[in-house]
Design an enzyme around this catalytic site. Structure first.
Site, mmCIF file in Angstrom:
data_model
loop_
_atom_site.group_PDB
_atom_site.id
_atom_site.type_symbol
_atom_site.label_atom_id
_atom_site.label_comp_id
_atom_site.label_asym_id
_atom_site.label_seq_id
_atom_site.Cartn_x
_atom_site.Cartn_y
_atom_site.Cartn_z
ATOM 1 N N LYS A 261 53.567 23.085 103.503
ATOM 2 C CA LYS A 261 53.924 23.194 102.088
ATOM 3 C C LYS A 261 54.657 24.504 101.873
ATOM 4 O O LYS A 261 54.152 25.576 102.185
ATOM 5 C CB LYS A 261 52.663 23.150 101.226
ATOM 6 C CG LYS A 261 52.954 23.367 99.750
ATOM 7 C CD LYS A 261 51.736 23.166 98.907
ATOM 8 C CE LYS A 261 52.049 23.462 97.449
ATOM 9 N NZ LYS A 261 50.870 23.288 96.608
ATOM 10 N N LYS B 227 56.085 19.086 102.200
ATOM 11 C CA LYS B 227 56.357 19.212 100.775
ATOM 12 C C LYS B 227 57.177 20.450 100.506
ATOM 13 O O LYS B 227 56.826 21.505 101.046
ATOM 14 C CB LYS B 227 55.004 19.303 100.050
ATOM 15 C CG LYS B 227 55.069 19.507 98.581
ATOM 16 C CD LYS B 227 53.680 19.642 98.048
ATOM 17 C CE LYS B 227 53.774 19.987 96.591
ATOM 18 N NZ LYS B 227 52.506 20.417 96.070
HETATM 19 C C1 PBG Z 1 49.321 23.318 93.637
HETATM 20 C C2 PBG Z 1 50.216 22.136 93.733
HETATM 21 C C3 PBG Z 1 51.562 22.163 93.404
HETATM 22 C C4 PBG Z 1 52.047 20.878 93.564
HETATM 23 C C5 PBG Z 1 50.995 20.070 93.994
HETATM 24 N N1 PBG Z 1 49.853 20.886 94.108
HETATM 25 C C6 PBG Z 1 52.407 23.258 92.868
HETATM 26 C C7 PBG Z 1 52.317 24.606 93.411
HETATM 27 O O1 PBG Z 1 52.027 24.806 94.599
HETATM 28 O O2 PBG Z 1 52.536 25.525 92.636
HETATM 29 C C8 PBG Z 1 53.472 20.505 93.275
HETATM 30 C C9 PBG Z 1 53.779 19.080 93.053
HETATM 31 C C10 PBG Z 1 55.072 18.828 92.367
HETATM 32 O O3 PBG Z 1 55.877 19.736 92.102
HETATM 33 O O4 PBG Z 1 55.295 17.658 92.059
HETATM 34 N N2 PBG Z 1 48.180 23.348 94.322
#
Ligand code: PBG
Length: 331
Positions: free
Chosen positions: A201, A255
């Site tokens: 991520k 992601k």
């Molecule tokens: C945070 C989390 C995020 C997303 C899923 N879980 C955002 C972040 O890391 O700030 C993003 C998902 C999306 O943008 O659709 N734990």
């Protein structure tokens, strides 16, 4: 290529629809989709999310209707995210392990309605529960601590497991959390609950609308670069994935999505593990903006991007376009 080599005419198999169907290498079906949804407090509440046109937060009763729709459309899994009311957010995010929090109520209601017809994936990270919008606990310098955070994430994961979650999905990027969660699940009678780790991520600019949706965006100071991956790195993703699999993850996630298809491909080719991609909120918003501006046909853009994930090697895709795509695919 010259006309003297007619045996190499690649257009031959493209000349008609039946032939294109016969030679098609990849396919998207509703079973490839995971539908992320946002839950909010109340009864009969629908709150449209400005930066995610077409997506709303729903109170638990509405979420159950959406879950039933997922089943009807052939979507196997929904992913839940809470918009915690602000007076329940705190420095330590303790609401994350309250057995009656919004997430647990939504999980129980969906399980009651859909039983085994639908998988429920739940997000493990503290950002929807903290007053500072970070995914973990802060030390006195504002650094997101690792091991103290992992201890709380374990409580959060067990809380979701007790409520009926099928797939625990840690999105926090702390080191060692998959092992800790797996051990806790084993020791507390949940050997068959899956872990889909957000293994690779990235600290991305594509998460903006999501942070609006869970209400953490306005709270967040700074960024998440001390725990989420540097977008410049590829081979580090392999180390993340290898570790999470060794620690007990059943599947991994990359992601964001489209801008990281090389990572999806690399992980799948190198490690051969079930690899999911999250087409995140900013990507959804870009497609919607393009369609609204007349720059492309929404349906075609959605299906083409989903196919790209499959072609790259993804086992499935988390996408806010899941219901639209499933409707299109079901004809
Ligand atoms: C945070 C989390 C995020 C997303 C899923 N879980 C955002 C972040 O890391 O700030 C993003 C998902 C999306 O943008 O659709 N734990």
């Amino acid at each position: 290529m010259t006309a003297s080599y007619p045996n190499t005419r690649l257009r031959r198999t493209r000349a008609s629809g039946w032939s294109r169907a016969l030679y098609r290498e990849n396919l998207v079906t509703p079973a490839d989709l995971i539908w992320p949804m946002f839950v909010t407090e109340g009864e009969g509440v629908e709150e449209p999310i400005g930066s995610l046109p077409g997506v709303s937060r729903w109170s638990v009763d509405g979420i159950v209707k959406q879950a039933n729709e997922a089943v009807a459309l052939g979507i196997p899994v929904v992913a839940l995210f809470p918009n915690t009311q602000s007076d329940r957010r705190s420095e330590d995010g303790a609401e994350a392990h309250n057995p009656d929090n919004l997430m647990c109520r939504a999980i129980r209601a969906i399980k009651d309605a859909c039983g085994d017809d639908l998988g429920i994936l739940t997000d493990v990270a503290l950002d929807p529960y903290t007053s500072h919008g970070q995914d973990g606990l802060l030390d006195k310098n504002g650094y997101v601590t690792n091991d103290d955070t992992v201890a709380v994430l374990v409580d959060q994961a067990l809380n979701q497991a007790e409520a009926g979650a099928d797939i625990i999905a840690p999105s926090d990027m702390m080191d060692g959390r998959v092992h800790a969660i797996r051990m806790a699940l084993e020791m507390n009678g949940h050997p068959n609950i899956q872990i889909m780790s957000y293994a690779a991520k990235y600290a991305s600019a594509f998460y903006g609308p999501f942070r609006d949706a869970v209400g953490s965006g306005g709270l967040l100071k700074g960024d998440k670069k001390t725990y989420q991956m540097d977008p410049a790195n590829g081979e580090e993703a392999l180390r993340e994935v290898e570790l999470d699999i060794a620690e007990g993850a059943d599947s991994v996630m990359v992601k964001p999505g489209l801008a990281y298809l090389d990572i999806v491909h690399l992980v799948k080719e190198s490690l051969g593990v079930p690899t999911f991609a999250y087409q995140v909120s900013g990507e959804y918003a870009m497609i919607e903006a393009a369609a609204a501006a007349g720059a492309g046909d929404r349906d075609a853009l959605v299906l083409e991007t989903l196919l790209a994930f499959k072609r790259a090697g993804a086992s499935g895709v988390l996408t806010y376009h899941a219901p639209l795509a499933a409707r299109l695919l079901n004809g």
